[in-house]
Structures are given as C-alpha cells and as structure tokens.
Design a protein around this motif. Sequence first.
Motif, mmCIF file in Angstrom:
data_model
loop_
_atom_site.group_PDB
_atom_site.id
_atom_site.type_symbol
_atom_site.label_atom_id
_atom_site.label_comp_id
_atom_site.label_asym_id
_atom_site.label_seq_id
_atom_site.Cartn_x
_atom_site.Cartn_y
_atom_site.Cartn_z
ATOM 1 N N CYS A 14 -14.758 10.897 51.218
ATOM 2 C CA CYS A 14 -15.941 10.333 51.627
ATOM 3 C C CYS A 14 -16.440 10.795 52.981
ATOM 4 N N SER A 16 -17.246 8.821 55.275
ATOM 5 C CA SER A 16 -16.867 7.880 56.139
ATOM 6 C C SER A 16 -16.035 6.713 55.415
ATOM 7 N N CYS A 18 -15.607 2.980 54.372
ATOM 8 C CA CYS A 18 -16.260 1.784 54.313
ATOM 9 C C CYS A 18 -15.128 0.559 54.725
ATOM 10 N N TYR A 20 -14.435 -2.301 53.807
ATOM 11 C CA TYR A 20 -14.051 -3.235 52.825
ATOM 12 C C TYR A 20 -13.114 -2.255 51.807
ATOM 13 N N CYS A 21 -13.246 -1.167 51.797
ATOM 14 C CA CYS A 21 -12.768 -0.236 50.566
ATOM 15 C C CYS A 21 -11.237 0.044 50.694
ATOM 16 N N PHE A 23 -9.989 1.562 48.107
ATOM 17 C CA PHE A 23 -9.813 2.737 46.890
ATOM 18 C C PHE A 23 -9.143 4.074 47.664
ATOM 19 N N SER A 25 -9.547 6.684 48.921
ATOM 20 C CA SER A 25 -10.640 7.505 49.556
ATOM 21 C C SER A 25 -10.239 7.876 51.043
ATOM 22 N N GLY A 64 -13.409 7.623 46.191
ATOM 23 C CA GLY A 64 -14.096 8.602 46.774
ATOM 24 C C GLY A 64 -15.504 8.637 46.377
ATOM 25 N N THR A 65 -16.098 9.852 46.842
ATOM 26 C CA THR A 65 -17.728 9.989 46.661
ATOM 27 C C THR A 65 -17.920 11.468 45.784
ATOM 28 N N ASN A 98 -23.317 8.108 46.211
ATOM 29 C CA ASN A 98 -23.889 7.442 47.083
ATOM 30 C C ASN A 98 -25.333 7.694 47.425
ATOM 31 N N ARG A 135 -22.230 1.194 55.445
ATOM 32 C CA ARG A 135 -22.523 2.011 54.613
ATOM 33 C C ARG A 135 -23.254 3.298 55.462
#
Length: 383
Positions: A14, A16, A18, A20-21, A23, A25, A64-65, A98, A135
């Motif tokens: 990702c 950056s 987040c 709250y995440c 996952f 990532s 991830g993204t 995203n 975000r």
Amino acid sequence: MTEPLALYVHWPFCKSKCPYCDFNSHVRASIDEARWRAALIKDLEHYAALTRGRPVTSIFFGGGTPSLMSATTVGAVLDRAAALWPFESKVEITLEGNPTSVEADRYRDFRAAGVNRVSLGLQALDDTALKFLGREHDAKEALAALDVARRTFDRFSFDLIYARPGQTVAAWERELDRALALAGEHLSVYQLTIEPGTAFAHAHARGDFALPDEETQAALYEVTQARLEAAGLPAYEISNHARPGAECRHNLVYWRYGDYVGVGPGAHGRLTLEGGRIATRQYRAPETWLEAVERNGQGGEEPTALAPEEQRDELVMMGLRLAEGIPRARFRERLGLDLEAALDPERIEPLIEAGVIELDHERLAATDAGRQRLNAVLARLLG
Ligand code: SF4
C-alpha cells in the motif's frame, strides 16, 4: 475431481498504512515488480499441480492495494492461470483498488488484461472522515475515480465504513443516500472496529477518540439494513449488499465453504483433495514469502489436514454470515453428516427460542438479529 475452484491473489503493498487496518499490508519505498510477478506465477503453478482440470469460477486480486500493480502483472497472472486451469465462461475477475486518480488511470488497462469487476475502498464521502481514516484520497478524487470505474466495468462495488466517532444516525442516513445514488449493484458497508496492534488501537487506548456507544452502533446497523434493503440492495452477508444475482461470486465461495487457492503473502486456501480437506497458508511477511517461492517453488507452510470438527466449525462460521444460511445438503456434501448429527440439537433449540437462529427442513440460518451478534451466537452453537 471437477469441483470448481476460486483463486485468490494477494498483493501486500500500500502507499501508506491506514490507522484502522489489520490486513497483511505493507509500505515499501520500492519493489521489484518483475520479481513479484514471477513469484506469484510460480506459486500458482504449484497449486495447479494439485488441482489440475478443475474449472475456475472466480479470481480475486486482494490486498494491500492491487490497483497499485501494473496491468502487465495482472495480465501475466491471468494469462498463466488461464493456461493452468479451464475458466468457466462467466468467470468473475475482481480487482480491489483505491479511488485515486493515479489508479483510475489504470482501470482501462486492467479491463484489457481481463479484469471484469472492481471493488473500490471509498470508505466515506466526506473529507473530514477520510482524513480521520487516514485515506490517501479526498471525496472529490474518489467520486471521479468511481465515475471512471462505472464507465469502464459492467460490475463495480465500493466500501464504506460507518460507526465513526461522532457519527449520528441522521448524518449516516444522508451519507448512505448519497452512496446509493452512486452505487451500482453491490455495496460493502463495514462497521468501524478497533483491531489490536493498529494505530487506532493505540489512539483509542490513549482516549484520542471514542466510538459511538452500543445503542448508536445498533441503530446505525439497523438503519443501514433498512435503507439498503428498501433501495433494492438487501444484505446477502453481514456487511455485503447486492441486487439479487449481483453478489460477489468469489466471496460466496468462502462463505459457502467451497474450494479456493490462495497465493501471495499471508494468503489462505482450502482444498478438497483425494485424501480429505486441507488448509494452506502462505508465509505472511512479504520478503519471507518471496524468497521461499524463489527457493522452493512455493511460499507456504506445510498444509494442514482439517479434522472433521474443524471443518464443521468453519462451515458453520462461514455459512451463518450469509442471509441464505446453510442448506442441509451442504452438511452432507462437506461433512458426510446430517445437520442434526453435526450440531447438537440441545444447543440449537435455545438459540431458536432466543430468535437468533432459524431451522427448517431446508436450511439453518441466523436471523437478522443473530447476524448482528454472530460471534456470541457461534460461541453458544459450537461451544
Ligand atoms: S489501503 Fe486497504 S489494505 Fe492498505 S492499509 Fe489501507 S485499508 Fe489496509
């Protein structure tokens, strides 16, 4: 064995993290994408040897993204998968992304590579909330990206997060109405939870912010269900809403306890092979996984055989998330047992009386009230 198969591909990076995440990532200054591409393909080849000939119903690029991947990588993974397995004619190929302008510029190339559905992490429609959630995009940029997605893909979905600090029911209703005006046939709506080890967990413990109280959270949940149902997007899973027929077919495989291959760091799989059902798990740290694939031809720990009781627990935990519940036939197909032999009727009865479980001659299901507090229901049902 000709049972269909879903494929999950994890892209762990990702821009950056987040707050709250939780996952799998990670942020890296740079990566060698060609090396990652080769490793993902190698990992797919490993699982293809175990599942040859089985038809693929869906592929999901998650993270991830994944919208940070190049279309070249997405295309190479899809081309290799198509050479390794037969694809069903309506194979669903989803990519999570995203809604930034940079990523939206790639949507057309993703479609050309074979992606036919996108799921975008909008999360909120106002800038203050997006900032709080850490975000990268603002609302204007997200709406522009959503517009590109709508024009590029027949099927698209986006995510929203509610039960944010200070959020009132009235404000959420207004936001939901705006979201509905933008939505296609699918919407995912998650309640904000504080996950251990995240930046939010520390900030919350310090008292930097508070979540809405329980009563407000319940009211927010109920208004979400009612509003989306009235708009023709009923919940088919706790957090997922769709017009009937437009559900995410890939995620249904998990919840219906079907078979899936998972490649990439931290990805899980469930496979029914000649000797029984196994759980596969890839190494979680990106570089550990990458080096293992390059060294051994696959990036997973030793698969574990799932004991009958573990399979029962997983089947019930997954299936009760769905509004449709679990057909009795699935207990027989998956466990070789009737429902009453798999589950203790003495545990089911009080849950029916409490109005959180329904059981008839066709299926076992959690009621709306049961899905709202599913963990407590499962604890009482499975022990
Ligand atoms: S973009 Fe998604 S996966 Fe990445 S850190 Fe944020 S929430 Fe997690």
